[in-house]
Design a protein around this motif. Structure first.
Motif, PDB file in Angstrom:
ATOM      1  N   LYS A   1      -9.504   2.523 -16.484  1.00 26.04           N
ATOM      2  CA  LYS A   1      -8.510   3.452 -15.617  1.00 26.04           C
ATOM      3  C   LYS A   1      -8.954   4.233 -14.631  1.00 26.04           C
ATOM      4  O   LYS A   1      -8.427   4.456 -13.658  1.00 26.04           O
ATOM      5  N   VAL A   2     -10.188   4.805 -14.933  1.00 22.36           N
ATOM      6  CA  VAL A   2     -10.855   5.615 -13.721  1.00 22.36           C
ATOM      7  C   VAL A   2     -11.157   4.731 -12.551  1.00 22.36           C
ATOM      8  O   VAL A   2     -11.140   5.152 -11.347  1.00 22.36           O
TER       9      VAL A   2
ATOM     10  N   GLU B   1      -5.947   5.686  -0.207  1.00 20.83           N
ATOM     11  CA  GLU B   1      -5.173   6.592   0.181  1.00 20.83           C
ATOM     12  C   GLU B   1      -6.121   7.344   1.223  1.00 20.83           C
ATOM     13  O   GLU B   1      -5.551   7.804   2.427  1.00 20.83           O
TER      14      GLU B   1
ATOM     15  N   LYS C   1      -9.727   2.077 -11.500  1.00 17.80           N
ATOM     16  CA  LYS C   1      -8.374   1.801 -10.963  1.00 17.80           C
ATOM     17  C   LYS C   1      -7.881   2.932 -10.064  1.00 17.80           C
ATOM     18  O   LYS C   1      -7.519   2.794  -9.129  1.00 17.80           O
ATOM     19  N   LYS C   2      -7.835   4.058 -10.707  1.00 20.64           N
ATOM     20  CA  LYS C   2      -7.507   5.310  -9.838  1.00 20.64           C
ATOM     21  C   LYS C   2      -8.370   5.580  -8.766  1.00 20.64           C
ATOM     22  O   LYS C   2      -7.881   5.910  -7.534  1.00 20.64           O
ATOM     23  N   GLU C   3      -9.839   5.313  -8.867  1.00 21.37           N
ATOM     24  CA  GLU C   3     -10.769   5.324  -7.553  1.00 21.37           C
ATOM     25  C   GLU C   3     -10.329   4.454  -6.808  1.00 21.37           C
ATOM     26  O   GLU C   3     -10.335   4.938  -5.488  1.00 21.37           O
ATOM     27  N   ASP C   4      -9.879   3.191  -7.030  1.00 16.90           N
ATOM     28  CA  ASP C   4      -9.375   2.204  -6.034  1.00 16.90           C
ATOM     29  C   ASP C   4      -8.280   2.595  -5.215  1.00 16.90           C
ATOM     30  O   ASP C   4      -8.153   2.599  -4.001  1.00 16.90           O
ATOM     31  N   GLU C   5      -7.339   3.407  -6.052  1.00 16.34           N
ATOM     32  CA  GLU C   5      -6.183   3.755  -5.231  1.00 16.34           C
ATOM     33  C   GLU C   5      -6.366   4.945  -4.376  1.00 16.34           C
ATOM     34  O   GLU C   5      -5.805   5.044  -3.398  1.00 16.34           O
ATOM     35  N   MET C   6      -7.300   5.868  -4.894  1.00 14.80           N
ATOM     36  CA  MET C   6      -7.745   7.070  -4.116  1.00 14.80           C
ATOM     37  C   MET C   6      -8.404   6.569  -2.734  1.00 14.80           C
ATOM     38  O   MET C   6      -8.274   7.082  -1.693  1.00 14.80           O
TER      39      MET C   6
END
Length: 179
Positions: A101-102, A112, A104-109
């Motif tokens: 999950k972390v 952005e 995946k969130k890192e890739d999104e950030m």
């Protein structure tokens, strides 16, 4: 989720482990094997009128007679079910899910932040819109007049006077702000 975990070792386990080190294991002396005399095949005569079967003579009574005993490997014992190991495995599995999950969130950030950085770069290094040159209309009118009246430039004196007045007013507006 709390990232820290603890492992508790009971006093019984410590006592058991300490007791195992104090015990001296007894060594057994192997019994010497005495060879068995080979048994001879006894063929009992059967009905002589039937066909003579020699295959019974070829078959020994004990197929392994005279051969040393064969030892098969013992399968390893199944690992004991341990509650502590199961707890550690479950914590490890949960940690791996959190890690996914972390990531995946890192890739999104990252996407952005890259987009925002591009927007800021475009805003900061964007060429400004050129400001219109003051008195450009009067200047162009003077140039056109000089082209048309190249032999008699005095006809453009009114346009030159208008251009000079425009330049003077612009200078007066800019000069007090610089001082």
């Amino acid at each position: 989720m709390d990232d820290a975990f603890t492992i508790q070792i009971s006093t019984n386990l410590v006592k058991q482990l300490a007791a195992d080190t104090n015990k001296v294991k007894k060594k057994r002396k192997p019994k010497p094997k005495t060879p068995k005399p080979p048994q001879q095949n006894h063929i009992q005569p059967t009905n002589q009128n039937n066909f003579n079967d020699d295959s019974q003579m070829l078959k020994p009574m004990h197929p392994a007679a005279g051969w040393p005993p064969m030892y098969l490997p013992i399968p390893p014992p199944a690992p004991p079910a341990n509650a502590e190991l199961d707890a550690i495995r479950s914590v490890l599995g949960e940690s791996e899910r959190v890690l996914e999950k972390v990531e995946k969130k890192e890739d999104e950030m990252v996407v952005e932040v890259t987009q925002k950085a591009k927007e800021l770069h475009d805003k900061e290094f964007k060429l400004p819109e050129p400001k219109p040159m003051p008195c450009s209309d009067d200047f162009n009118a003077c140039l056109d007049c000089y082209r048309e009246n190249s032999k008699d430039p005095l006809k453009c004196s009114n346009l030159v006077k208008n251009f000079a007045d425009c330049v003077r007013t612009i200078r007066q507006q800019v000069s007090p702000s610089n001082k």
